[in-house]
Design an enzyme around this catalytic site. Sequence first.
Site, PDB file in Angstrom:
ATOM      1  N   ASP A  23      70.530  29.149  48.113  1.00  0.00           N
ATOM      2  CA  ASP A  23      71.282  28.980  49.360  1.00  0.00           C
ATOM      3  C   ASP A  23      71.890  27.587  49.499  1.00  0.00           C
ATOM      4  O   ASP A  23      71.186  26.605  49.729  1.00  0.00           O
ATOM      5  CB  ASP A  23      70.369  29.231  50.555  1.00  0.00           C
ATOM      6  CG  ASP A  23      69.797  30.637  50.577  1.00  0.00           C
ATOM      7  OD1 ASP A  23      69.331  31.098  49.512  1.00  0.00           O
ATOM      8  OD2 ASP A  23      69.772  31.270  51.642  1.00  0.00           O
TER       9      ASP A  23
ATOM     10  N   HIS B 117      73.651  36.145  57.043  1.00  0.00           N
ATOM     11  CA  HIS B 117      74.717  35.437  57.771  1.00  0.00           C
ATOM     12  C   HIS B 117      76.109  35.821  57.272  1.00  0.00           C
ATOM     13  O   HIS B 117      77.088  35.116  57.536  1.00  0.00           O
ATOM     14  CB  HIS B 117      74.539  33.921  57.645  1.00  0.00           C
ATOM     15  CG  HIS B 117      73.335  33.391  58.364  1.00  0.00           C
ATOM     16  ND1 HIS B 117      73.028  33.738  59.659  1.00  0.00           N
ATOM     17  CD2 HIS B 117      72.346  32.539  57.954  1.00  0.00           C
ATOM     18  CE1 HIS B 117      71.911  33.120  60.027  1.00  0.00           C
ATOM     19  NE2 HIS B 117      71.478  32.394  59.009  1.00  0.00           N
TER      20      HIS B 117
END
Length: 261
Positions: A8, A68
């Site tokens: 990430d 997200h």
Amino acid sequence: MKILFTGDIVGACGRDMFLSALAEIKLQNNIDMVIVNGENAAHGRGISQTISDSFFDAGVDVVTMGNHVWNNKDIFDILKTTSRVIRPANLPSSNPGKGSVCIDIKNVKVGVINLLGRIYVDLACDNPLEAAEREVESLKKQGCSVIIVDMHAEATSEKMALGYFLDGKVSAVLGTHTHIQTADEKILPKGTGYITDVGMTGPYHSVLGMDKKIIVDRFLTGLPQKFEIAEGGAQFNGVILDIDEETGKCRSIKRLSFTDF
């Protein structure tokens, strides 16, 4: 085949760290393919067109997403214009984009699958194991001998279960989402590389990339807080996979973890 998977990427700090380190990592490790999880790349939530373009310009081959995925409106245009940004395959079929992609890397067809866990995740999705089975079958029909899975999930047990479920069917199952690199990298019994979480590329002195004072105050008071990306030095987390192109089995999985200070 050597594949770099970077965990990430969080905010500008993470992007700068990744982009500044990528060329040297590729050179020193003879990297053939680069995959990044970009769902936190735009200030911690989603990805923008500009950021997506910068990743591909730097040599990234595939960008995976997560819970997200829809937090930046640019994603809808991105998914229309490139197949190399993929969203979780177990989201509703009516959602834009695809959950996997097959690309040619030095005359080898490599498949990448993105999945989303269902435990403690705030985005409705279908069974990731069933979706994985479907996507693996599709990629193999396209001739993919190497298949990499990004399992974006909160629960360790859900990631590990997927790893063993896909053992021998894919080249690697790599966990993302928790932003903490785990020390359990291994080759599963049937030849699949596995790690519960590859970690985060972003602010080092932070709570999962966010300003530590804001998060501490939230836990201390129980009151809502506006999250902000932490400032300061950065860390780089990822893994390097060595895959046999013919069998699709993982020969080795090596963690990367370093800072810029």
